[in-house]
Scaffold this motif. Sequence first.
Motif, PDB file in Angstrom:
ATOM      1  N   GLN A   1     -59.366-100.626  81.473  1.00  0.00           N
ATOM      2  CA  GLN A   1     -60.405-101.228  80.645  1.00  0.00           C
ATOM      3  C   GLN A   1     -60.360-100.774  79.186  1.00  0.00           C
ATOM      4  O   GLN A   1     -60.967-101.410  78.316  1.00  0.00           O
ATOM      5  N   SER A   2     -59.661 -99.697  78.905  1.00  0.00           N
ATOM      6  CA  SER A   2     -59.673 -99.132  77.556  1.00  0.00           C
ATOM      7  C   SER A   2     -59.083-100.119  76.548  1.00  0.00           C
ATOM      8  O   SER A   2     -58.012-100.688  76.782  1.00  0.00           O
ATOM      9  N   PRO A   3     -59.760-100.334  75.412  1.00  0.00           N
ATOM     10  CA  PRO A   3     -59.187-101.211  74.382  1.00  0.00           C
ATOM     11  C   PRO A   3     -57.984-100.604  73.688  1.00  0.00           C
ATOM     12  O   PRO A   3     -57.254-101.296  72.995  1.00  0.00           O
ATOM     13  N   GLY A   4     -57.757 -99.328  73.898  1.00  0.00           N
ATOM     14  CA  GLY A   4     -56.590 -98.679  73.321  1.00  0.00           C
ATOM     15  C   GLY A   4     -56.815 -98.181  71.911  1.00  0.00           C
ATOM     16  O   GLY A   4     -57.851 -98.429  71.291  1.00  0.00           O
ATOM     17  N   VAL A   5     -55.820 -97.457  71.423  1.00  0.00           N
ATOM     18  CA  VAL A   5     -55.853 -96.939  70.058  1.00  0.00           C
ATOM     19  C   VAL A   5     -54.543 -97.299  69.369  1.00  0.00           C
ATOM     20  O   VAL A   5     -53.489 -97.337  70.006  1.00  0.00           O
ATOM     21  N   PRO A   6     -54.580 -97.602  68.064  1.00  0.00           N
ATOM     22  CA  PRO A   6     -53.344 -97.940  67.361  1.00  0.00           C
ATOM     23  C   PRO A   6     -52.360 -96.764  67.346  1.00  0.00           C
ATOM     24  O   PRO A   6     -52.764 -95.599  67.292  1.00  0.00           O
ATOM     25  N   VAL A   7     -51.079 -97.091  67.414  1.00  0.00           N
ATOM     26  CA  VAL A   7     -50.013 -96.094  67.343  1.00  0.00           C
ATOM     27  C   VAL A   7     -49.065 -96.527  66.231  1.00  0.00           C
ATOM     28  O   VAL A   7     -48.512 -97.629  66.263  1.00  0.00           O
ATOM     29  N   SER A   8     -48.884 -95.657  65.255  1.00  0.00           N
ATOM     30  CA  SER A   8     -48.068 -96.002  64.088  1.00  0.00           C
ATOM     31  C   SER A   8     -46.580 -95.969  64.414  1.00  0.00           C
ATOM     32  O   SER A   8     -46.143 -95.342  65.392  1.00  0.00           O
ATOM     33  N   ALA A   9     -45.795 -96.638  63.577  1.00  0.00           N
ATOM     34  CA  ALA A   9     -44.339 -96.608  63.735  1.00  0.00           C
ATOM     35  C   ALA A   9     -43.817 -95.178  63.626  1.00  0.00           C
ATOM     36  O   ALA A   9     -42.903 -94.781  64.357  1.00  0.00           O
ATOM     37  N   ARG A  10     -44.400 -94.404  62.741  1.00  0.00           N
ATOM     38  CA  ARG A  10     -43.973 -93.011  62.593  1.00  0.00           C
ATOM     39  C   ARG A  10     -44.180 -92.241  63.883  1.00  0.00           C
ATOM     40  O   ARG A  10     -43.315 -91.461  64.310  1.00  0.00           O
ATOM     41  N   ARG A  11     -45.331 -92.445  64.536  1.00  0.00           N
ATOM     42  CA  ARG A  11     -45.605 -91.729  65.771  1.00  0.00           C
ATOM     43  C   ARG A  11     -44.679 -92.189  66.892  1.00  0.00           C
ATOM     44  O   ARG A  11     -44.204 -91.362  67.693  1.00  0.00           O
ATOM     45  N   VAL A  12     -44.410 -93.481  66.979  1.00  0.00           N
ATOM     46  CA  VAL A  12     -43.478 -93.979  67.988  1.00  0.00           C
ATOM     47  C   VAL A  12     -42.099 -93.343  67.803  1.00  0.00           C
ATOM     48  O   VAL A  12     -41.470 -92.891  68.767  1.00  0.00           O
ATOM     49  N   LYS A  13     -41.654 -93.269  66.568  1.00  0.00           N
ATOM     50  CA  LYS A  13     -40.345 -92.664  66.287  1.00  0.00           C
ATOM     51  C   LYS A  13     -40.324 -91.199  66.686  1.00  0.00           C
ATOM     52  O   LYS A  13     -39.359 -90.712  67.287  1.00  0.00           O
ATOM     53  N   GLU A  14     -41.401 -90.483  66.358  1.00  0.00           N
ATOM     54  CA  GLU A  14     -41.472 -89.056  66.716  1.00  0.00           C
ATOM     55  C   GLU A  14     -41.402 -88.864  68.231  1.00  0.00           C
ATOM     56  O   GLU A  14     -40.659 -87.999  68.723  1.00  0.00           O
ATOM     57  N   LEU A  15     -42.161 -89.644  68.960  1.00  0.00           N
ATOM     58  CA  LEU A  15     -42.197 -89.500  70.408  1.00  0.00           C
ATOM     59  C   LEU A  15     -40.865 -89.885  71.042  1.00  0.00           C
ATOM     60  O   LEU A  15     -40.407 -89.237  71.998  1.00  0.00           O
ATOM     61  N   ALA A  16     -40.224 -90.931  70.520  1.00  0.00           N
ATOM     62  CA  ALA A  16     -38.928 -91.348  71.061  1.00  0.00           C
ATOM     63  C   ALA A  16     -37.862 -90.294  70.811  1.00  0.00           C
ATOM     64  O   ALA A  16     -37.053 -89.972  71.701  1.00  0.00           O
TER      65      ALA A  16
END
Length: 246
Positions: A218-233
Amino acid sequence: MPTPTLGLIGSGMIGGTLARLAVTAGLDVVLANSRDPHTLAGLVTELGGRARADTPAAAAEAGDLVVAAIPLKAYGRLPADVLAGKTVIDTTNYYPERDGHIGALDGDELTSSELVQRHLPGAHVVKAFNNLGFHQLFTLARPVGTSDRTALPIAGDDANAKQQATELLDVLGYDTVDIGTLADSWRSGPNTALYGFPYLGRPPTGLDADELQHWAAQSPGVPVSARRVKELAEAAVRGPAGASYS
């Protein structure tokens, strides 16, 4: 200029959500599932005049781009001959309890998208839309230029296909981060930090497993930036293949 058409093989939670985003963005969609096209009549009616239902082969033929939004165990049903030469966006994840154990995946010899690519030797497979829930996929979409626009990872072996996928994600409401080849696509899969939770936000404390699952749906979610995606990957560590399916 003709309106681009998105072929959707698989019209469940992810496929149906992508269809909704596509028609909102002004694309035509051709939907297919593993049953008779008539079983999609309700969804087609909801989507309106830009949508129609047909067979998987017809959806593959009609699509300028084609999304395979199916369980991994069904990848062998994708029409390889019709998809030759096309960009195919693969949303699959490997869940052994649902898909059955696949030795090449259990042994990390292949990723799920490499397995799909082997079945579709003439197509250009791009991994995308596999690392967040269908509800968040819908609620986090934003127009170009929005300050809180979310980024999603993509992976693939063909640069042109990845560019086509990037353009589609942009139209549907997302920025993209290229995380590498299909061999690298595990970085956005189950058992990684980029899978699911970054897009959910912090859950309430004290939830049991069932309550957490309900909250996540049900959570609407939170935005994830391109920078954060790159860091996590980039920081991902490859763990056991597959995950529990629930």
